[in-house]
Write a protein that holds these residues in place. Structure first.
Motif, short mmCIF file in Angstrom:
data_model
loop_
_atom_site.label_atom_id
_atom_site.label_comp_id
_atom_site.label_asym_id
_atom_site.label_seq_id
_atom_site.Cartn_x
_atom_site.Cartn_y
_atom_site.Cartn_z
N LEU A 1 -6.98 -0.84 -10.60
CA LEU A 1 -6.29 -2.10 -10.29
C LEU A 1 -7.30 -3.24 -10.24
CD1 LEU A 1 -3.71 -1.08 -7.51
CD2 LEU A 1 -3.48 -1.00 -10.00
N PRO A 2 -6.85 -4.47 -10.42
CA PRO A 2 -7.76 -5.61 -10.37
C PRO A 2 -8.47 -5.70 -9.02
CG PRO A 2 -5.61 -6.26 -11.21
CD PRO A 2 -5.45 -4.87 -10.69
N SER A 3 -9.63 -6.31 -9.02
CA SER A 3 -10.38 -6.47 -7.77
C SER A 3 -9.61 -7.31 -6.76
CB SER A 3 -11.75 -7.11 -8.07
OG SER A 3 -11.58 -8.38 -8.70
N ARG A 4 -8.70 -8.15 -7.25
CA ARG A 4 -7.91 -9.01 -6.36
C ARG A 4 -6.67 -8.32 -5.81
NH1 ARG A 4 -5.45 -13.24 -8.44
NH2 ARG A 4 -5.46 -12.49 -10.57
N ALA A 5 -6.45 -7.06 -6.19
CA ALA A 5 -5.25 -6.36 -5.71
C ALA A 5 -5.31 -6.19 -4.19
CB ALA A 5 -5.15 -5.00 -6.39
N THR A 6 -4.18 -6.41 -3.54
CA THR A 6 -4.10 -6.33 -2.08
C THR A 6 -3.90 -4.88 -1.64
OG1 THR A 6 -1.69 -6.56 -2.06
CG2 THR A 6 -3.00 -8.60 -2.07
N PRO A 7 -4.13 -4.57 -0.36
CA PRO A 7 -3.81 -3.22 0.15
C PRO A 7 -2.36 -2.82 -0.12
CG PRO A 7 -5.16 -4.41 1.73
CD PRO A 7 -4.80 -5.40 0.66
N GLU A 8 -1.45 -3.78 0.02
CA GLU A 8 -0.03 -3.49 -0.27
C GLU A 8 0.16 -3.06 -1.71
OE1 GLU A 8 2.20 -6.98 0.66
OE2 GLU A 8 2.96 -6.14 2.56
N GLU A 9 -0.56 -3.70 -2.62
CA GLU A 9 -0.42 -3.37 -4.04
C GLU A 9 -1.03 -2.01 -4.35
OE1 GLU A 9 -0.32 -8.06 -5.41
OE2 GLU A 9 -2.17 -6.92 -5.63
N HIS A 10 -2.10 -1.65 -3.68
CA HIS A 10 -2.67 -0.31 -3.85
C HIS A 10 -1.70 0.75 -3.34
CE1 HIS A 10 -6.80 -0.83 -5.38
NE2 HIS A 10 -6.77 -2.02 -4.77
N THR A 11 -1.06 0.49 -2.20
CA THR A 11 -0.07 1.43 -1.67
C THR A 11 1.13 1.55 -2.60
OG1 THR A 11 -0.75 0.92 0.59
CG2 THR A 11 1.41 1.95 0.30
#
Length: 383
Positions: free
Chosen positions: A254-264
């Motif tokens: 995922l992009p370095s700017r991805a949030t914790p929510e987006e990783h989940t």
């Protein structure tokens, strides 16, 4: 004493005033959140199809079999809503043809008064990330090479369709008094849907590619909480400098700017990858399903992702339905579609309001149809 013609004129005048009053009251009732009674009786037919994986030939066979399209592959007008639960891409060479056809059908459906709900599966997301493990070399050639394929699925024709017309999750009401497709649950407090009695308040289905885990924390409001995260992540993926595809290059992630929510969201417990409803022990699944249905304001969860290859799988009396049967020739599974027929009829007596719901859910195959759900219930009260 009025003669016959005068009396008839008086009766006609009163009748005209009565119906005029009803006509004028309907907009007032609507503005206050009440649906005009003549619109309450309703019937709808929904068809849902799972993973298609690069095979337009089998896709057309399935949609024709389910009467979504005619023999020319055009919208038939025999379905009110067509739902596809993702994974159109990978494992075959027909990516461009399939996504082009889906957009053509969407336009045809709208012109005919129908609707399409489309979802991004884990394979669409893998491609957006740059994970091309299941991409055939022959399919890349249909785009004109790696760079052209990256452009088309990021900010090109296919990528723009994903951003505009595809969601991660959907909530589809069976009746318009519950709102339009993808209106949130819980509904607004002063809306007509907010005043409906249970079970009518939950007369809706959820659609998602993988599954709505009981441990996923962003289920509510449904589906906007999930879809907002998906839109944000997709935008970041599509507008970054496209990484060299994996394999043979390293996995880009995922992009370095991805949030914790987006990783989940993209994790194994998120809506794209979760398989618990399909694979976990029956007792555990049926014990946990009601809490998710309550949070999402739905009666049934419908998903693809976990193929059976022989049949559509129904669990917990149809509360969970898994519709991936390996339609693509890459799997050689069963050609299948899910058909839903719903009616709500006014059966009131002179002394009380009474409505009868009928819900029939069928698995449709080439040579047979299997009834998965056949339920009828009465609802009392002025809705």
């Amino acid at each position: 004493m009025p003669n016959f013609h005068q009396a008839l004129g008086i009766i006609i005048s009163f009748a005209t005033l009565f119906y005029l009053a009803l006509y004028l009251l309907d907009p007032l009732r609507s503005s206050l959140g009440y649906a005009p009674r003549r619109h309450i009786q309703h019937s709808t037919r929904i068809v849902a199809v799972g993973d298609l994986h690069g095979d337009i030939g089998n896709a057309q066979k399935v949609l024709e079999m389910a009467r979504v399209v005619d023999s020319d592959g055009m919208w038939s007008g025999e379905v009110d809503v067509f739902v596809q639960t993702g994974d159109i891409i990978d494992r075959g060479d027909d990516t461009i043809k399939l996504f082009g056809w889906m957009e053509d059908l969407r336009s045809q459906a709208q012109r005919a008064g129908g609707q399409m709900l489309s979802h991004l599966g884990n394979h669409e997301w893998m491609n957006a990330i740059g994970d091309w493990r299941y991409v055939y070399e022959s399919e890349v050639k249909t785009f004109g090479g790696i760079t052209a394929r990256q452009a088309m699925i990021s900010t090109g024709r296919i990528g723009r369709a994903w951003a505009a017309n595809y969601t991660t999750a959907s909530r589809l009401p069976l009746h318009p008094i519950l709102g339009a497709p993808n209106e949130d649950f819980p509904p607004r407090a002063r809306s007509a849907a907010g005043r409906l009695p249970t079970p009518l308040s939950h007369a809706a289905y959820s659609f998602v590619h993988g599954g709505l885990s009981p441990n996923y924390t962003r289920l509510s409001p449904f589906p906007s909480a999930i879809n907002a995260i998906g839109r944000s992540l997709l935008r970041k993926l599509q507008h970054r400098v496209q990484p060299r595809p994996h394999p043979p290059h390293p996995y880009p992630g995922l992009p370095s700017r991805a949030t914790p929510e987006e990783h989940t969201f993209y994790g194994s417990g998120g809506p794209l990858w979760y398989r618990g409803w399909a694979l976990d022990d029956k007792e555990k699944v049926c014990r946990e399903v009601d809490s998710v249905l309550e949070k999402t304001g739905t009666r049934r969860m419908i998903m693809g992702h976990t193929p059976d290859f022989e049949e559509i799988v129904s669990r917990c009396n149809g509360k969970i339905i898994i519709i991936d049967t390996g339609i693509s020739h890459a799997y050689g599974g069963a050609l299948s579609a899910l058909s839903v027929e719903y009616t709500l009829k006014d059966v009131r007596s002179s002394s009380s309001y009474k409505w009868r719901e009928k819900e029939v859910v069928k698995a449709v195959y080439v040579n047979r149809t299997v009834v998965l759900v056949d339920e009828e219930r009465d609802i009392f009260g002025d809705i």
